[in-house]
Design a protein around this motif. Structure first.
Motif, PDB file in Angstrom:
ATOM      1  N   HIS A  22     -21.070  59.268 -12.325  1.00 47.66           N
ATOM      2  CA  HIS A  22     -21.011  60.297 -13.280  1.00 47.66           C
ATOM      3  C   HIS A  22     -20.204  60.020 -14.407  1.00 47.66           C
ATOM      4  O   HIS A  22     -19.883  60.844 -15.181  1.00 47.66           O
ATOM      5  CB  HIS A  22     -21.107  61.614 -12.677  1.00 47.66           C
ATOM      6  N   SER A  23     -20.037  58.853 -14.810  1.00 49.56           N
ATOM      7  CA  SER A  23     -19.228  58.526 -15.735  1.00 49.56           C
ATOM      8  C   SER A  23     -19.657  57.723 -16.888  1.00 49.56           C
ATOM      9  O   SER A  23     -19.238  56.881 -17.764  1.00 49.56           O
ATOM     10  CB  SER A  23     -17.681  57.849 -15.237  1.00 49.56           C
ATOM     11  N   ARG A  24     -21.167  57.239 -16.764  1.00 46.51           N
ATOM     12  CA  ARG A  24     -21.669  56.441 -17.673  1.00 46.51           C
ATOM     13  C   ARG A  24     -22.576  57.345 -18.704  1.00 46.51           C
ATOM     14  O   ARG A  24     -23.340  58.187 -18.175  1.00 46.51           O
ATOM     15  CB  ARG A  24     -22.867  55.412 -17.223  1.00 46.51           C
ATOM     16  N   LEU A  25     -22.555  57.147 -19.738  1.00 49.37           N
ATOM     17  CA  LEU A  25     -22.744  58.069 -20.946  1.00 49.37           C
ATOM     18  C   LEU A  25     -24.295  57.397 -21.419  1.00 49.37           C
ATOM     19  O   LEU A  25     -24.454  56.410 -21.798  1.00 49.37           O
ATOM     20  CB  LEU A  25     -22.107  58.231 -21.930  1.00 49.37           C
ATOM     21  N   PHE A  26     -25.536  58.167 -21.215  1.00 50.68           N
ATOM     22  CA  PHE A  26     -26.970  57.712 -21.589  1.00 50.68           C
ATOM     23  C   PHE A  26     -27.166  58.305 -22.732  1.00 50.68           C
ATOM     24  O   PHE A  26     -27.085  59.576 -22.895  1.00 50.68           O
ATOM     25  CB  PHE A  26     -27.678  57.863 -20.536  1.00 50.68           C
ATOM     26  N   LEU A  27     -27.599  57.489 -23.777  1.00 46.44           N
ATOM     27  CA  LEU A  27     -27.908  58.041 -25.184  1.00 46.44           C
ATOM     28  C   LEU A  27     -29.311  57.886 -25.316  1.00 46.44           C
ATOM     29  O   LEU A  27     -29.878  56.920 -25.512  1.00 46.44           O
ATOM     30  CB  LEU A  27     -27.034  57.468 -25.971  1.00 46.44           C
ATOM     31  N   CYS A  28     -29.832  58.961 -25.650  1.00 46.45           N
ATOM     32  CA  CYS A  28     -31.320  59.022 -26.253  1.00 46.45           C
ATOM     33  C   CYS A  28     -31.068  58.774 -27.865  1.00 46.45           C
ATOM     34  O   CYS A  28     -30.635  59.966 -28.394  1.00 46.45           O
ATOM     35  CB  CYS A  28     -32.062  60.164 -25.908  1.00 46.45           C
ATOM     36  N   ALA A  29     -31.789  57.723 -28.469  1.00 46.16           N
ATOM     37  CA  ALA A  29     -31.370  57.624 -29.911  1.00 46.16           C
ATOM     38  C   ALA A  29     -32.577  57.103 -30.744  1.00 46.16           C
ATOM     39  O   ALA A  29     -33.003  55.828 -30.516  1.00 46.16           O
ATOM     40  CB  ALA A  29     -30.119  56.623 -30.072  1.00 46.16           C
ATOM     41  N   SER A  30     -33.263  58.107 -31.064  1.00 43.47           N
ATOM     42  CA  SER A  30     -34.356  58.044 -31.946  1.00 43.47           C
ATOM     43  C   SER A  30     -35.462  57.030 -31.258  1.00 43.47           C
ATOM     44  O   SER A  30     -35.935  57.641 -30.372  1.00 43.47           O
ATOM     45  CB  SER A  30     -33.877  57.070 -33.342  1.00 43.47           C
ATOM     46  N   THR A  31     -35.708  55.564 -31.427  1.00 40.94           N
ATOM     47  CA  THR A  31     -36.494  55.052 -30.725  1.00 40.94           C
ATOM     48  C   THR A  31     -36.174  54.192 -29.489  1.00 40.94           C
ATOM     49  O   THR A  31     -36.845  53.389 -28.946  1.00 40.94           O
ATOM     50  CB  THR A  31     -37.563  54.145 -31.666  1.00 40.94           C
ATOM     51  N   ALA A  32     -34.925  54.362 -29.068  1.00 45.59           N
ATOM     52  CA  ALA A  32     -34.170  53.571 -28.120  1.00 45.59           C
ATOM     53  C   ALA A  32     -33.356  54.417 -27.111  1.00 45.59           C
ATOM     54  O   ALA A  32     -32.980  55.409 -27.479  1.00 45.59           O
ATOM     55  CB  ALA A  32     -33.334  52.662 -28.905  1.00 45.59           C
ATOM     56  N   LEU A  33     -32.980  53.480 -25.992  1.00 42.36           N
ATOM     57  CA  LEU A  33     -32.262  54.280 -25.094  1.00 42.36           C
ATOM     58  C   LEU A  33     -30.808  53.272 -25.040  1.00 42.36           C
ATOM     59  O   LEU A  33     -30.920  51.884 -24.709  1.00 42.36           O
ATOM     60  CB  LEU A  33     -32.835  54.195 -23.756  1.00 42.36           C
ATOM     61  N   TYR A  34     -29.753  53.898 -24.917  1.00 43.49           N
ATOM     62  CA  TYR A  34     -28.417  53.294 -24.954  1.00 43.49           C
ATOM     63  C   TYR A  34     -27.489  53.601 -23.768  1.00 43.49           C
ATOM     64  O   TYR A  34     -27.942  54.729 -23.221  1.00 43.49           O
ATOM     65  CB  TYR A  34     -27.574  53.073 -26.350  1.00 43.49           C
ATOM     66  N   ALA A  35     -26.599  52.835 -23.475  1.00 46.14           N
ATOM     67  CA  ALA A  35     -25.472  53.373 -22.452  1.00 46.14           C
ATOM     68  C   ALA A  35     -24.273  52.976 -22.759  1.00 46.14           C
ATOM     69  O   ALA A  35     -24.017  52.079 -23.330  1.00 46.14           O
ATOM     70  CB  ALA A  35     -26.038  53.005 -21.001  1.00 46.14           C
ATOM     71  N   LEU A  36     -23.194  53.803 -22.186  1.00 47.83           N
ATOM     72  CA  LEU A  36     -21.833  53.232 -22.508  1.00 47.83           C
ATOM     73  C   LEU A  36     -20.906  53.845 -21.231  1.00 47.83           C
ATOM     74  O   LEU A  36     -21.155  55.146 -20.841  1.00 47.83           O
ATOM     75  CB  LEU A  36     -21.202  53.757 -23.816  1.00 47.83           C
ATOM     76  N   PHE A  37     -20.272  52.765 -20.488  1.00 47.98           N
ATOM     77  CA  PHE A  37     -19.445  53.266 -19.510  1.00 47.98           C
ATOM     78  C   PHE A  37     -18.046  54.109 -20.170  1.00 47.98           C
ATOM     79  O   PHE A  37     -17.773  53.275 -21.094  1.00 47.98           O
ATOM     80  CB  PHE A  37     -18.825  52.063 -18.720  1.00 47.98           C
ATOM     81  N   THR A  38     -17.587  55.087 -19.722  1.00 52.42           N
ATOM     82  CA  THR A  38     -16.496  55.711 -20.025  1.00 52.42           C
ATOM     83  C   THR A  38     -15.569  55.907 -19.154  1.00 52.42           C
ATOM     84  O   THR A  38     -15.688  55.399 -17.902  1.00 52.42           O
ATOM     85  CB  THR A  38     -16.765  57.049 -20.701  1.00 52.42           C
ATOM     86  N   ASN A  39     -14.313  56.488 -19.516  1.00 53.58           N
ATOM     87  CA  ASN A  39     -13.247  56.710 -18.521  1.00 53.58           C
ATOM     88  C   ASN A  39     -13.218  58.243 -18.285  1.00 53.58           C
ATOM     89  O   ASN A  39     -12.020  58.627 -17.816  1.00 53.58           O
ATOM     90  CB  ASN A  39     -12.026  56.201 -19.112  1.00 53.58           C
ATOM     91  N   THR A  40     -14.231  58.989 -18.212  1.00 55.04           N
ATOM     92  CA  THR A  40     -14.254  60.197 -17.714  1.00 55.04           C
ATOM     93  C   THR A  40     -15.722  60.504 -17.151  1.00 55.04           C
ATOM     94  O   THR A  40     -16.575  59.638 -17.293  1.00 55.04           O
ATOM     95  CB  THR A  40     -14.206  61.231 -19.324  1.00 55.04           C
ATOM     96  N   ARG A  41     -15.847  61.817 -16.501  1.00 54.42           N
ATOM     97  CA  ARG A  41     -16.849  61.993 -15.689  1.00 54.42           C
ATOM     98  C   ARG A  41     -17.566  63.218 -16.394  1.00 54.42           C
ATOM     99  O   ARG A  41     -16.847  64.214 -16.948  1.00 54.42           O
ATOM    100  CB  ARG A  41     -16.508  62.251 -14.219  1.00 54.42           C
ATOM    101  N   GLY A  42     -18.989  63.294 -16.230  1.00 55.56           N
ATOM    102  CA  GLY A  42     -19.514  64.453 -16.876  1.00 55.56           C
ATOM    103  C   GLY A  42     -19.306  65.799 -15.973  1.00 55.56           C
ATOM    104  O   GLY A  42     -19.004  65.737 -14.598  1.00 55.56           O
ATOM    105  N   ALA A  43     -19.178  67.134 -16.480  1.00 53.31           N
ATOM    106  CA  ALA A  43     -18.953  68.309 -15.639  1.00 53.31           C
ATOM    107  C   ALA A  43     -20.183  68.850 -14.941  1.00 53.31           C
ATOM    108  O   ALA A  43     -21.449  68.312 -15.543  1.00 53.31           O
ATOM    109  CB  ALA A  43     -18.476  69.243 -16.569  1.00 53.31           C
ATOM    110  N   GLN A  44     -20.113  69.467 -14.131  1.00 50.98           N
ATOM    111  CA  GLN A  44     -21.140  70.054 -13.661  1.00 50.98           C
ATOM    112  C   GLN A  44     -22.549  69.390 -13.077  1.00 50.98           C
ATOM    113  O   GLN A  44     -23.458  69.547 -13.185  1.00 50.98           O
ATOM    114  CB  GLN A  44     -21.846  71.286 -14.509  1.00 50.98           C
ATOM    115  N   ALA A  45     -22.192  68.155 -12.410  1.00 51.58           N
ATOM    116  CA  ALA A  45     -23.195  67.542 -11.532  1.00 51.58           C
ATOM    117  C   ALA A  45     -23.776  67.812 -10.793  1.00 51.58           C
ATOM    118  O   ALA A  45     -22.735  68.488  -9.632  1.00 51.58           O
ATOM    119  CB  ALA A  45     -22.509  66.019 -11.140  1.00 51.58           C
ATOM    120  N   PRO A  46     -25.019  67.945 -10.639  1.00 50.75           N
ATOM    121  CA  PRO A  46     -25.992  68.615  -9.442  1.00 50.75           C
ATOM    122  C   PRO A  46     -25.301  68.003  -7.977  1.00 50.75           C
ATOM    123  O   PRO A  46     -25.082  66.806  -7.957  1.00 50.75           O
ATOM    124  CB  PRO A  46     -27.183  68.531  -9.615  1.00 50.75           C
TER     125      PRO A  46
END
Length: 315
Positions: free
Chosen positions: A291-315
């Motif tokens: 749960h540490s990869r950031l997925f980005l919806c950006a206009s007409t494209a989909l991007y991703a970036l691995f981070t050094n943090t994790r998202g909160a409230q993962a189901p």
């Protein structure tokens, strides 16, 4: 070190796609992880939600009236078409997909057997506008924004008249009861709870066509019983552009879509860094193995970036 825009102190640049204004941001990003383009060729993407049990991401391509699926094994495919102009999406505590729809002006739940349940179409005797973004609290309650945006043109669902002002709602999925938690919005948009769920952040994206629209992130205090809000002060003004969708990490930092990429804002309201993206970021979510990869919806494209943090409230 040098001074950047607005006098902010640039302390370093961990990777080519990030700009740091505070050492707290350096701890959240990786020097050897760069922005990745996963897919493109859409019209306007929103509503990313990670399904770890299926190792895939779902997201909405609103003008094309479809929900897309991306996985590292198979790339991009169509998950649902037509999608009734789906926008924001999340998962409930049982892992079911909760979706906002523009055309039918409703909130739905995709059941485990593949059937779809309509959860809300109206509030206080009047039709909803165009549900935009949605989150689920740990108690199972569903919170969603209901601006006018999806009713204003034919590009994202078909022009329709509004029956009530924009508002932020809480839905009890057990009883079907729906209540307006805040109605002093011009255009409520993205929303997310702090890790301890004591605060709720909501984007005020403003009213279209207004010379000086109200555009900022607001922060509310959540009552102990989770049934009411107080406060609603301005938390952060996103520039350039305005706040759209966002998510919160395990430390309480807000990662918000903006015109120049993603703005990372500390819990104290300080802009501590940015992820620079070639296209306007509408919405985002954390996912992948930890749960540490950031997925980005950006206009007409989909991007991703691995981070050094994790998202909160993962189901």
């Amino acid at each position: 070190m040098e001074r950047g825009a607005a006098g902010l102190l640039l302390v370093n640049q961990p990777s080519e796609c990030t700009v740091s204004f505070d050492r707290r941001f350096d701890e959240l990003v990786l020097f050897n992880a760069e922005l990745e383009l996963l897919a493109e060729g859409f019209r306007w993407v929103e509503g990313p939600v990670w399904f770890g049990d299926h190792n895939c991401l779902l997201f909405s391509d609103i003008p094309n009236n479809r929900t897309m699926r991306w996985s590292p094994e198979h790339g991009v495919s169509v998950f649902r078409e037509p999608s009734d102009y789906a926008n924001g999406q999340t998962r409930d505590r049982q892992g079911r997909l909760i979706t906002c729809h523009h055309a039918s002006r409703c909130l739905t739940r995709l059941e485990a057997d593949g059937t779809q349940t309509t959860m809300a179409t109206s509030a206080h005797g009047k039709r909803l506008n165009a549900p935009n973004d949605v989150v689920v609290k740990r108690d199972g309650s569903i919170w969603f924004s209901d601006p006018l945006y999806g009713l204003l043109n034919d590009y994202e669902g078909g022009r329709q008249p509004s029956e009530q002002p924009p508002a932020l709602y809480r839905l009890d999925p057990n009883t079907g009861a729906i209540e307006a938690m805040a109605s002093d919005f011009d255009g409520p948009n993205g929303l997310a709870f702090s890790p301890d769920e004591r605060k709720l952040y909501v984007a005020e994206s403003g009213a279209p066509g207004v010379a000086e629209p109200r555009q900022y992130i607001r922060v509310f205090d959540v009552a102990a019983d989770g049934l009411s809000l107080s406060g609603g002060e301005i938390f952060q003004k996103i520039t350039p552009g305005w706040a759209d969708g966002f998510r919160v990490d395990e430390h309480g930092n807000i990662w918000c879509g903006a015109a120049d990429g993603v703005h990372c804002i500390a819990p104290d309201g300080t802009l501590i860094g940015k992820v620079l993206v070639p296209k306007r970021v509408s919405n985002l979510c954390f996912g992948d193995r930890f749960h540490s990869r950031l997925f980005l919806c950006a206009s007409t494209a989909l991007y991703a970036l691995f981070t050094n943090t994790r998202g909160a409230q993962a189901p």
